[in-house]
Design an enzyme around this catalytic site. Structure first.
Site, PDB file in Angstrom:
ATOM      1  N   HIS A 125       0.828  -1.197   0.000  1.00 29.62           N
ATOM      2  CA  HIS A 125       0.000   0.000   0.000  1.00 29.62           C
ATOM      3  C   HIS A 125       0.869   1.256   0.000  1.00 29.62           C
ATOM      4  O   HIS A 125       0.484   2.275  -0.584  1.00 29.62           O
ATOM      5  CB  HIS A 125      -0.935  -0.002   1.200  1.00 29.62           C
TER       6      HIS A 125
ATOM      7  N   HIS B 119      -3.869  -5.483 -10.922  1.00 25.13           N
ATOM      8  CA  HIS B 119      -2.533  -5.009 -10.555  1.00 25.13           C
ATOM      9  C   HIS B 119      -1.515  -5.342 -11.642  1.00 25.13           C
ATOM     10  O   HIS B 119      -0.668  -4.513 -11.986  1.00 25.13           O
ATOM     11  CB  HIS B 119      -2.092  -5.643  -9.232  1.00 25.13           C
TER      12      HIS B 119
END
Length: 393
Positions: A236, A372
């Site tokens: 993150h 992703h």
């Protein structure tokens, strides 16, 4: 090297009535997994990016996703908004952020119903989730929007920033909502990155009380939670670092030269902290899923999305700064990902490995998510814009 077309071939198998399903490692939809809003929305976005590349049939898949999110079982026609899953009526900011992203990319490619989906998702976000006083989004409501969870989280806000930047790009500067969305993204990044992460030596807190007091011990008893893990999450931090640079670019339209100077400075600091503390923190190559507040590994599993976001952030930093150091890191981590995570059978990447490289399922099973990996592949060699779709366009 991972072939984008083969990866998208694999992702296409997830199309089912009502959306896109959860793919197992064999390329088949896992039948006992309910439809999930975030997966259907992410796949709609991914196929929109594929359409921008001119991929055949991508427009049909975008249309399928838009129709599913507009009229399918994930949409709540009674109370409004989107269910978290087909059998979970809670309304989460995380899921709604991805509906905005799907609507934004669908709008960008000119998909029928895309602007209407984007408008509807933005209306829900602004009226139900955005907390103007805090400059952040709240987390979760019950089905009827009568009870708001006391939990507040950084993860949903991170994807809210991504979605807001994509929506602003899709709407265009003539729409006054675009400036508002970028201003909200700046407020969120300023609070999370320039505030909490910087004040804690670039260790970003993920969990908060209703008044946004950090809860550093949250989920200590469930440290491998897929969305709310305990401790520091290097993946993150890479994502937030990259979003700082996308916002900086969006504010002027020129890579790395817009907005406050601290956007770029904080991106570098947050990235460097995640890279130096995370890589091989337990003696094995790769990034552990989580670290504690003293930078010790907590969950050692290697997640494909973490290395993808590390590569993506390094790629964007290389483009913005011109520093070869970041390009070398992106190349090194890409080689690691190809060697460890790439699945020659499916063309996708395994989603979770043990520290020593065996396939694991402690947090994720199967290979449901192309988001992703596709974005990581598409960022290389392209200009930095507010969104990936804008860079492709």
């Amino acid at each position: 090297m991972t072939d984008l077309d083969r990866l998208l071939d694999f992702a296409e198998r997830s199309a089912v009535p009502g959306g896109f399903g959860f793919l197992g490692g064999d390329g088949q939809v896992i039948p006992d997994r309910p439809l999930m809003t975030f997966i259907t929305a992410r796949k709609t976005h991914v196929f929109g990016l594929a359409q921008l590349l001119g991929r055949p049939r991508a427009d049909e898949l975008v249309g399928h996703g838009v129709r599913a999110l507009t009229d399918g079982p994930l949409r709540d026609d009674v109370h409004g908004g989107w269910r978290s899953t087909a059998d979970d009526d809670t309304k989460s900011a995380y899921a709604h952020a991805f509906v905005i992203l799907a609507g934004a990319t669908a709008t960008t490619v000119g998909a029928e119903g895309g602007p209407e989906l984007l408008d509807a998702a933005l209306d829900v976000w602004q009226s139900r989730f955005w907390d103007e006083a805090a400059g952040l989004a709240v987390e979760e409501w019950d089905a009827g929007w009568t009870r708001l969870s006391s939990y507040r989280g950084a993860n949903a806000n991170m994807h809210g920033v991504e979605a807001s930047l994509a929506a602003a790009d899709a709407l265009g500067d003539d729409d006054p909502r675009a400036a508002r969305l970028r201003a909200q993204a700046l407020r969120s990044i300023e609070r999370v990155v320039h505030g909490w992460a910087r004040e804690r030596g670039w260790r970003l807190p993920e969990h908060f009380a209703p008044d946004w007091t950090p809860l550093p011990e949250h989920n200590r008893d469930e440290p491998a939670h897929p969305f709310r893990p305990y401790g520091v999450t290097p993946g993150h931090q890479f994502e937030w670092a990259r979003l700082c640079l996308h916002l900086s670019a969006a504010l002027t339209g020129r890579s790395g030269h817009g907005g406050p100077d601290w956007l770029r400075e904080d991106a570098v600091a947050l990235f460097d902290a995640a890279a130096t503390r995370g890589w091989a923190a337990d003696g094995h190559d790769g990034f552990p899923y989580t670290l504690d507040w003293d930078d010790r590994p907590v969950v050692g599993a290697r997640m494909h999305w973490v290395v993808c976001e590390a590569i993506a952030a390094a790629t964007v930093l290389a483009e913005v700064t011109g520093q070869e150091h970041y390009r070398e890191l992106a190349d090194r981590w890409r080689a690691h990902g190809e060697a460890r995570f790439a699945d020659p059978v499916t063309g996708s990447w395994h989603h979770e490995l043990t520290p020593s490289g065996e396939i694991a399922t402690g947090t994720w099973d199967g290979q449901p998510d192309a988001y992703h990996l596709v974005q990581m592949l598409l960022l290389a060699g392209r200009p930095v814009r507010g969104s990936v779709a804008a860079a492709l366009r």
